[in-house]
Design an enzyme around this catalytic site. Structure first.
Site, PDB file in Angstrom:
ATOM      1  N   LEU A 122      41.260  50.925  41.870  1.00 24.39           N
ATOM      2  CA  LEU A 122      42.634  50.938  41.361  1.00 24.39           C
ATOM      3  C   LEU A 122      42.712  50.480  39.919  1.00 24.39           C
ATOM      4  O   LEU A 122      43.627  50.848  39.189  1.00 24.39           O
ATOM      5  CB  LEU A 122      43.521  50.041  42.233  1.00 24.39           C
ATOM      6  CG  LEU A 122      43.732  50.475  43.683  1.00 24.39           C
ATOM      7  CD1 LEU A 122      44.512  49.421  44.440  1.00 24.39           C
ATOM      8  CD2 LEU A 122      44.462  51.822  43.733  1.00 24.39           C
ATOM      9  N   GLY A 132      39.675  44.624  35.410  1.00 19.51           N
ATOM     10  CA  GLY A 132      40.016  43.664  34.369  1.00 19.51           C
ATOM     11  C   GLY A 132      38.768  43.040  33.815  1.00 19.51           C
ATOM     12  O   GLY A 132      37.652  43.510  34.044  1.00 19.51           O
ATOM     13  N   LYS A 187      40.553  42.735  45.559  1.00 23.83           N
ATOM     14  CA  LYS A 187      40.050  42.392  44.224  1.00 23.83           C
ATOM     15  C   LYS A 187      38.685  41.733  44.407  1.00 23.83           C
ATOM     16  O   LYS A 187      38.548  40.754  45.155  1.00 23.83           O
ATOM     17  CB  LYS A 187      41.010  41.457  43.502  1.00 23.83           C
ATOM     18  CG  LYS A 187      40.512  41.021  42.122  1.00 23.83           C
ATOM     19  CD  LYS A 187      41.490  40.095  41.429  1.00 23.83           C
ATOM     20  CE  LYS A 187      42.670  40.884  40.877  1.00 23.83           C
ATOM     21  NZ  LYS A 187      43.514  40.030  39.993  1.00 23.83           N
ATOM     22  N   MET A 230      37.332  40.260  34.577  1.00 20.47           N
ATOM     23  CA  MET A 230      36.417  39.558  35.472  1.00 20.47           C
ATOM     24  C   MET A 230      36.406  40.134  36.878  1.00 20.47           C
ATOM     25  O   MET A 230      35.627  39.678  37.716  1.00 20.47           O
ATOM     26  CB  MET A 230      36.803  38.074  35.541  1.00 20.47           C
ATOM     27  CG  MET A 230      38.137  37.796  36.198  1.00 20.47           C
ATOM     28  SD  MET A 230      38.429  36.016  36.360  1.00 20.47           S
ATOM     29  CE  MET A 230      39.981  36.037  37.264  1.00 20.47           C
ATOM     30  N   ASP A 268      51.175  34.748  32.586  1.00 20.95           N
ATOM     31  CA  ASP A 268      50.765  36.080  32.152  1.00 20.95           C
ATOM     32  C   ASP A 268      51.756  37.136  32.640  1.00 20.95           C
ATOM     33  O   ASP A 268      51.369  38.176  33.154  1.00 20.95           O
ATOM     34  CB  ASP A 268      49.357  36.401  32.649  1.00 20.95           C
ATOM     35  CG  ASP A 268      48.710  37.545  31.857  1.00 20.95           C
ATOM     36  OD1 ASP A 268      49.172  37.818  30.727  1.00 20.95           O
ATOM     37  OD2 ASP A 268      47.766  38.165  32.376  1.00 20.95           O
TER      38      ASP A 268
END
Length: 543
Positions: free
Chosen positions: A19, A22, A42, A24, A135
């Site tokens: 999907l 990033g 994730k 990390m 964020d």
């Protein structure tokens, strides 16, 4: 599918498609084989992982699991399978706000407001859990199939008591959304998240960022020093009240922004005509608030509800109300006490004639309590209280307006906060209640700054009262001077408005003042008669 990770994680989650990736971690669409449902998994990268990355990843799992709210992406599971560290989350299939902005911005006002309300409701839940997201940006706001916005990516979120929040170089948020105080190395707070929401709302409404910098370095400098371009410059159908909400959220000083996500949501709700509370939000967030607040051009206000001294003002939050005086004349006065306020505290005020057909409340002959000389009194020494005639009210047709919601009336009893009272109707639930003397809730105050060059103020108090005996009596004081007092202040059986017009010599500098509403009826207890209910306080200025 990358060969780095197994196809099935923990014998339960089958990875199906990437999907996004990033710095990390990589996120995959997966199938929960036990519950037979799609999920997002994730997975921490193993090629460039550092101890800091691992700690941040684990913190995200803990932080996200601490929040459960319809506008926050839910975390289902977390763990380690061999060398594979993973986080299992709710799969949200409608894309994100970054894609929506690229494809459709500027959005219709109502849609932009509703999406922002969703974000604010999610942030409110996060902040209540003691967490600062740090964020907030469009890419971290996902959209479900019904168009509901959900906050995600807690990778740099921290608990508010985490000492690493103050690290001057720990500016991990994307540059267009970083609050000025973070650039200065100050702690990240809820106000920092609200600054990012202001940028997000600006984008949704205009399709542009509020600052024009092309590089991170330019943007960081502009966050510190550049005033954002007014969103109405790009789009004239943005209501002025809504524009003021945006600009207040983008205030450089965090104390000038909204004091909480709930407060910003409440004001935003009223700043966009026709907006209704989302059925997807929780009860507290849905509670209607009928007042917004705006920031005058040179006005400086703080986002808080504490009454402060005139010498050390942390100024109360301001925002915009949907109904500006430029759209309609202020309401016709119901009851007015017209008093001339002297420059010296020892001088007796004189009564000025009033046009109202209602019984004229008796003005108090001397200030009460006797004020100690203050800079405000010296500057407002020429203060007069005028009859709110139609010609006087017309002076405020296009005036800037400050509107204070009930929860900003410090000292009042708030059913929405302090608990419902037996025998009080539902329409009083979102008002500020003032009971008789000795109740501990007989008066309430708001503080604000009158900008320089101001010559007139219109103070409007919308409320209602107990209609029986003993008779309710309201007194208004500005900077310690009584400017209005009368029995049965709200003459209609329902909600009505008191108008007080003040005139003084043009101010050469800003003047901080405190407005106090005082139920001066006989002694009473909370929850009993005589009571007064205030739904909003509005302050309008004219040069």
């Amino acid at each position: 599918m990358s060969g780095t990770f197994p196809t099935i994680i923990a014998n339960r989650y089958r990875l199906e498609a990437p999907l996004g990736a990033g710095g990390m971690a990589t996120t995959y669409l997966a199938r929960d084989l036990l519950l037979d449902r799609p999920v997002a998994v994730k997975i921490l990268r193993t090629d460039t992982i550092t101890a800091q990355d691992q700690e941040r990843f684990e913190r995200e799992a803990r932080v996200a699991a601490a929040v459960s709210h319809p506008n926050v992406v839910q975390v289902y599971d977390a763990g380690q399978d061999g060398h594979c560290r993973y986080l299992v989350m709710e799969w949200v299939e409608g894309g994100n706000l970054a894609q929506l902005i690229r494809e459709r911005a500027p959005l219709p006002v109502s849609e932009a407001v509703q999406l922002t309300l969703d974000v604010l409701q999610g942030l409110a839940a996060i902040h209540r859990a003691g967490i600062v997201h740090r964020d907030v940006k469009p890419a971290n706001v996902l959209l479900d199939r019904n168009g509901r916005a959900k906050l995600t990516d807690f990778g740099i979120a921290r608990w508010t008591d985490d000492p690493t929040l103050t690290g001057p170089t720990d500016l991990l948020g994307t540059a267009p959304y970083v609050a000025p105080e973070r650039i200065r190395g100050q702690p990240a707070t809820a106000a920092s998240d609200l600054y990012a929401v202001g940028v997000l709302l600006y984008e949704l409404l205009t399709g542009r960022l509020p600052l024009p910098g092309q590089t991170p370095e330019e943007l960081l400098a502009q966050h510190l020093h550049m005033v954002p371009v007014s969103p109405r410059r790009w789009r004239r159908d943005i209501p002025p009240a809504l524009e003021q909400v945006v600009l207040r959220a983008l205030a450089k000083d965090p104390e000038l922004r909204f004091r909480s996500a709930e407060a910003m949501a409440a004001v935003l709700q009223t700043a966009s005509p026709g907006e209704k509370p989302s059925a997807q939000t929780n009860g507290a967030a849905r509670a209607p608030v009928r007042a917004g607040r705006v920031r005058w051009g040179t006005l400086k206000l703080a986002g808080g509800v504490t009454v402060l001294s005139l010498t050390v003002i942390v100024l109360l939050a301001l925002a915009a109300r949907a109904q500006l005086p430029g759209e309609d004349l202020p309401p016709t006065p119901t009851t007015t006490a017209i008093v001339r306020v002297p420059a010296a505290p020892t001088t007796t005020p004189t009564v000025v004639s009033t046009p109202t057909s209602q019984p004229t409340p008796t003005p108090r002959p001397t200030p009460f309590p006797t004020p100690t000389p203050q800079p405000a009194q010296a500057l407002l020494g020429s203060l007069k209280v005028l009859a709110p005639t139609p010609p006087e009210l017309r002076r405020f047709i296009s005036a800037a307006v400050l509107t204070f919601a009930p929860e900003e009336l410090t000292g009042a009893y708030l059913p929405s906060r302090d608990g419902a009272l037996k025998g009080f109707s539902r329409d009083l639930a979102n008002s500020a209640l003032l009971f008789g003397s000795g109740s501990g809730a007989e008066q309430a105050s708001v503080s604000f700054v009158i900008p320089r060059r101001t010559e007139r103020l219109l103070i409007q108090v919308e409320g209602r009262q107990h209609r029986g005996a003993p008779v309710a009596r309201l007194q208004m004081q500005l900077a310690g001077w009584v400017i209005w007092e009368g029995q049965h202040p709200f003459t209609d059986t329902g909600w009505s408005t008191i108008n007080v017009v003040l005139q003084f010599d043009r101010l050469e500098s800003e003047v901080p003042v405190t407005l106090t509403l005082h139920n001066v009826s006989g002694s009473g207890d909370r929850g009993v008669e005589p009571w007064l209910a205030v739904r909003s306080v509005r302050v309008l200025r004219a040069d």
